[in-house]
Design an enzyme around this catalytic site. Sequence first.
Site, short mmCIF file in Angstrom:
data_model
loop_
_atom_site.label_atom_id
_atom_site.label_comp_id
_atom_site.label_asym_id
_atom_site.label_seq_id
_atom_site.Cartn_x
_atom_site.Cartn_y
_atom_site.Cartn_z
N GLU A 48 0.83 -1.21 0.00
CA GLU A 48 0.00 0.00 0.00
C GLU A 48 0.86 1.26 0.00
O GLU A 48 0.51 2.25 -0.63
CB GLU A 48 -0.96 0.00 1.20
CG GLU A 48 -2.14 -0.94 1.04
CD GLU A 48 -2.99 -0.60 -0.19
OE1 GLU A 48 -3.14 0.58 -0.53
OE2 GLU A 48 -3.47 -1.55 -0.84
N CYS A 203 -12.80 2.94 -14.78
CA CYS A 203 -13.08 4.38 -14.62
C CYS A 203 -11.75 5.13 -14.59
O CYS A 203 -11.39 5.75 -13.60
CB CYS A 203 -13.89 4.61 -13.34
SG CYS A 203 -14.63 6.26 -13.32
N CYS A 210 -16.91 3.25 -19.92
CA CYS A 210 -18.23 3.22 -19.26
C CYS A 210 -19.07 2.05 -19.78
O CYS A 210 -19.90 1.51 -19.05
CB CYS A 210 -18.96 4.53 -19.50
SG CYS A 210 -18.05 5.95 -18.88
N CYS A 213 -18.71 -0.76 -17.53
CA CYS A 213 -18.77 -0.45 -16.09
C CYS A 213 -20.09 -0.97 -15.52
O CYS A 213 -21.16 -0.76 -16.10
CB CYS A 213 -18.68 1.06 -15.89
SG CYS A 213 -18.85 1.55 -14.16
N CYS A 219 -24.80 6.17 -13.26
CA CYS A 219 -23.71 7.14 -13.17
C CYS A 219 -24.18 8.55 -13.55
O CYS A 219 -24.62 8.79 -14.68
CB CYS A 219 -22.56 6.70 -14.07
SG CYS A 219 -21.17 7.82 -13.99
S1 SF4 Z 1 -20.02 4.75 -15.87
FE1 SF4 Z 1 -19.39 6.33 -14.44
S2 SF4 Z 1 -18.33 5.21 -12.82
FE2 SF4 Z 1 -18.49 3.84 -14.58
S3 SF4 Z 1 -16.59 4.12 -15.75
FE3 SF4 Z 1 -18.09 5.54 -16.60
S4 SF4 Z 1 -17.75 7.43 -15.47
FE4 SF4 Z 1 -16.79 5.81 -14.27
#
Ligand code: SF4
Length: 342
Positions: A48, A203, A210, A213, A219
């Site tokens: 870390e 992200c 996205c 994601c 989001c």
């Molecule tokens: S949807 Fe939102 S949280 Fe997901 S990668 Fe895109 S910007 Fe980031």
Amino acid sequence: MKKNDSEKVGDPPVKDFAQRLLAWHSVHGRHDLPWQHPRTPYRVWVAEVMLQQTQVQTVIPYFARFMARFADVEALAAADVSEVLALWSGLGYYARGRNLHRAAQQIVAEGGFPMDRLGWEALSGIGRSTAAAIVAQAYGQREAILDGNVKRVLCRLFGVEGWAGERAVSERLWMLAEQLLPAECELMPDYTQAQMDLGATVCTRSRPRCEVCPFEKDCVAVQQNRVSELPTPRPRKALPVREVMWQICVNDDRVWLVERDQGGLWGGLHVFAQVETPRGVPLPPFRHTFTHFHLDIAPYLWHTHLPNPTPDTGAWWPLQEALALPLPAPVKKLLMEVQDES
Ligand code: SF4
């Protein structure tokens, strides 16, 4: 949604955030990082600290060398700080290496590792997020992290405005991070890793993916088409520029290096002599950027047989040995160029 709706303190977190993040992580996350096997307090702590400001792929070989030399906290505490810095050489932010060594001595003096976040935070060089990451991964404690990756995800997912260095913004992000934690302690190690992985691999700072994601539909940044605006960057302030001339003195296959005092910039590392009036052949100048300033470096290569070629107190080192010393990255780069030329 109105722009400010997302900014009220107390927003409900995304439904089932932890479960969905963990489901994503079980398929796409990183499960074979060296500090995960085994996830001991010592290994997680060293990792870390190395991961502060540094990416996983860069850290992995440094971590392996570190563990090979210092198998446990006792070995680290007993080592000379110069050896610790030599293994840190090239990783940057050397204060981390010095603090790690100091913290190892604190841990040994106190008879063992701290058992909670506040105990870790009391050690040299460990802030709240690093302490939380250690206890969440090593002990399965319910503590929220807020490193750069997590800040970026939360700012976008919840449309949080403002630079995260501002107190109100930071408090809001910590609150969100805590609200999103899973209820079960046994999920904490993977959950913590999953947050870091989502920020580092999906992200991302530029061109986030996205479409893959797990939170795309929730989001705020996506809904408001503001992904590229969030997180709000630090208010711009032009960094000051400092200029230095470095005298690279070479005597056949030896090089003249000066050890800097402990503390301060590059404390305890070996550098080239800094001069007002250089001698020899100019090499291409270049810029090295620190958090608070740019350093414009003009190096000069001088072949000399003088026993003390610069006013600074230094020493002649065989090139190979010099490369194994604790060195700042730009010094190492120049030494490797000198080696290639010779
Ligand atoms: S949807 Fe939102 S949280 Fe997901 S990668 Fe895109 S910007 Fe980031």
